[in-house]
Enzyme design. Structure first.
Site, PDB file in Angstrom:
ATOM      1  N   HIS A 240      16.711  12.398  36.319  1.00 54.97           N
ATOM      2  CA  HIS A 240      15.941  11.169  36.595  1.00 54.97           C
ATOM      3  C   HIS A 240      16.625  10.326  37.670  1.00 54.97           C
ATOM      4  CE1 HIS A 240      12.922  11.498  33.358  1.00 54.97           C
ATOM      5  NE2 HIS A 240      13.891  12.063  32.642  1.00 54.97           N
TER       6      HIS A 240
ATOM      7  N   ASP B  75      18.629  12.280  29.283  1.00 57.42           N
ATOM      8  CA  ASP B  75      17.500  13.102  28.834  1.00 57.42           C
ATOM      9  C   ASP B  75      16.935  13.937  29.977  1.00 57.42           C
ATOM     10  OD1 ASP B  75      16.610  10.685  30.093  1.00 57.42           O
ATOM     11  OD2 ASP B  75      14.588  11.086  29.358  1.00 57.42           O
ATOM     12  N   GLU B  76      16.242  14.980  29.633  1.00 58.40           N
ATOM     13  CA  GLU B  76      15.463  15.802  30.551  1.00 58.40           C
ATOM     14  C   GLU B  76      16.248  16.196  31.815  1.00 58.40           C
ATOM     15  OE1 GLU B  76      10.949  14.393  29.449  1.00 58.40           O
ATOM     16  OE2 GLU B  76      12.107  13.093  30.781  1.00 58.40           O
ATOM     17  N   ALA B  77      17.507  16.538  31.617  1.00 57.86           N
ATOM     18  CA  ALA B  77      18.354  16.972  32.743  1.00 57.86           C
ATOM     19  C   ALA B  77      18.177  18.474  32.949  1.00 57.86           C
ATOM     20  CB  ALA B  77      19.817  16.618  32.474  1.00 57.86           C
TER      21      ALA B  77
END
Length: 553
Positions: free
Chosen positions: A292, A355-357
């Site tokens: 992100h 998150d969401e790496a």
């Protein structure tokens, strides 16, 4: 899941009476329009949201008049100053609608509203000591209303309860006709959880300081005490960093859909922190890393592994960006950003995302999170990260924010539970329960539905203490709850409000009220009674068909 109790049965026994009272409430007039609002002479004590810990109703009511005063007192000079500040805040709320002068004074007298800070030392009476940091006791009778607290936060929360015991038209900013009566009795109240949060994503769509201040005021009414600001993402960087200035000036120059974006200067951010503190909310800033991060990568080529800056991004995909974990300059960047942000933020927490790496290898992720947590600790803050942090090694004292939902794998839930069993505290934000950007149903225009549809009953009807019990999370690992509001589809305050309300009050209740009070059938009656108040405040809330809103709402 529904829990029935003596308290809940009490609500149930009053259901028909309360419903009859609500049905007599007329539509609140348009903001700024004087005129009567047809409400009961005194709102029942059991109509408060969040539900108080203990209610003893009865005795004579108190009616505010033109002769009423707000008396303040404290055991120390500092306490007296804080009590006066809260008294001035209360007077500012009540004067426009009542038309009364309501002087704030430290002189004792008969009648009026009395705000007492009794302190927390050994001299305090036993029942006062039990109020703790955020608790209060509100006593109403013919002679006036007294709110007692140990600490300023408790006194402020008591004021929010007093607001809800007055007619909804008290929230208007112009003079209203009506009887400003508070039912007789005593409310003794302390929170279930110390952490009761709301997150506002100001990255996908930038929210101006005025928009954030408005949201803070709305959160305060329901005793929320943490404001998590999501300050960076692929679509925009929203906080000025002196050592890396292009983060804000370039990385903050757009948003989802290609709008102008924006960012907070350090002075603006400090003012927001101060404003939140005046409403007893602690600001928790988040810089989401290592994924992100497209806004940062676009601003500085050296943060990319290939040394090439990508273009700014205005879409809504996730998982495609990553800081370059093997590069040492990455950790110079992390240190500078966290150092400057920590210096701006007096609260104890600093959120590092995580998150969401999906574009970061597991080995690089573990290395990055280990080094970044050390930087947060170096600058005196407590680490908070999304629950993927538990896939690395959370430092001692770290907090993981769980955003999984029904479709989350057993393995991922077990990973979170293993960390909790070793001492990592959890903030619960299950996406299919408390993500405020989830659509209510398939007809909802705004928001998303990847976690399913979340009507008002679903957002309310779960128990934080047992939510992850089947995965092995002990009840005492739960620090509290937080309701995130992501803004891929939201840009205006009206849009924020239509998604946050009326779900947010119920989530606030999960964080504040005893588990024994938790019952959807009684809660929806109390929620319905909030409709005229939200209207009077100008909150553009969703009229859920599951709630019997008063006529005109």
């Amino acid at each position: 899941m529904r829990q029935h109790s003596t308290f809940a049965r009490l609500f149930g026994s009053l259901l028909l009476v309360v419903a009859a009272g609500i049905s007599s409430i007329g539509a609140a007039p348009e903001r700024g329009a004087p005129g009567p609002v047809h409400e009961p002479a005194a709102r029942p004590l059991d109509q408060i949201v969040p539900a108080p810990a203990q209610i003893s109703a009865g005795g004579a009511a108190y009616t505010l008049t033109a002769r009423s005063r707000i008396q303040v007192e404290g055991r120390s000079h500092e306490d007296a100053r804080e009590a006066r500040r809260i008294g001035s805040y209360l007077a500012g709320l009540l004067r426009p609608s009542t038309g009364y002068a309501l002087p704030v004074t430290d002189r004792r007298g008969e009648g009026g509203i009395r705000l007492r800070l009794v302190g927390s030392d050994d001299r305090a009476a036993g029942r006062d000591r039990e109020l703790g940091e955020e608790g209060y006791r509100l006593e109403s009778g013919r002679g006036g209303v007294t709110i007692t607290a140990q600490e300023p936060a408790g006194l402020f929360h008591g004021v929010q309860t007093l607001r809800q015991l007055l007619p909804a038209s008290v929230e208007k900013r112009t003079a209203q006709r009506g009887s400003w009566t508070v039912a007789g009795g005593t409310v003794t109240d302390t929170p279930r959880y110390a952490y009761r949060g709301a997150m506002l994503d100001v990255s996908r769509h930038f929210m101006t300081p005025d928009q954030v201040r408005l949201y803070i005021d709305q959160l305060a009414l329901y005793k929320i005490n943490k404001l998590h600001l999501h300050l960076s993402d692929d679509q925009g960087w929203r906080i000025a960093i002196d050592s890396w200035p292009r983060l804000a000036t370039y990385g903050g120059s757009t948003q989802v859909g290609g709008g102008p974006g924006g960012y907070y200067t350090k002075a603006q951010y400090r003012e927001l922190v101060s404003y939140a503190a005046s409403r007893h909310l602690e600001v928790i800033p988040e810089i989401d890393m290592p994924g992100h991060t497209n806004a940062a990568l676009a601003s500085y080529a050296e943060l990319n592994c290939d040394g090439v800056a990508p273009p700014l991004y205005t879409g809504t995909s996730v998982g495609f960006s990553s800081l370059c974990a093997p590069k040492e300059v990455t950790y110079d960047f992390v240190d500078d950003v966290i150092r400057e942000l920590a210096a701006l933020t007096p609260g104890k927490y600093l959120h590092i995302g995580g998150d969401e790496a999906h574009s970061t290898s597991h080995a690089d992720y573990v290395t990055f999170m280990e080094r970044t947590q050390a930087v947060v600790s170096k600058y005196g803050k407590t680490v908070v990260g999304w629950h993927q942090l538990t896939g690395a090694t959370p430092v001692k004292g770290a907090v993981a924010q769980y955003w999984g939902y029904d479709a989350t794998s057993a393995a991922e839930r077990a990973q979170v539970a293993a960390a909790a069993q070793k001492g990592t505290r959890l903030i619960l934000s299950p996406a299919d329960r408390v993500y405020l950007d989830m659509k209510y149903d398939r007809t909802t225009v705004l928001g998303q539905s990847w976690a399913g549809y979340t009507e008002v009953d679903r957002s309310y009807d779960w128990n934080p203490a047992t939510y992850l019990a089947d995965a092995g999370v002990p009840e005492d690992a739960v620090l509290g709850v937080e309701a995130p509001l992501w803004t891929e589809t939201l840009a205006t305050s009206d849009q924020l409000e239509s998604m946050a309300f009326p779900r947010l009050p119920g989530i606030a209740e999960l964080g504040w009220s005893p588990a024994a009070t938790h019952d959807w059938d009684t809660y929806k009656v109390r929620l319905a009674a909030q409709g005229p108040r939200m209207t009077a405040l100008g909150i553009d809330y969703y009229r859920s068909p599951l709630v019997n809103w008063p006529a005109g709402q």
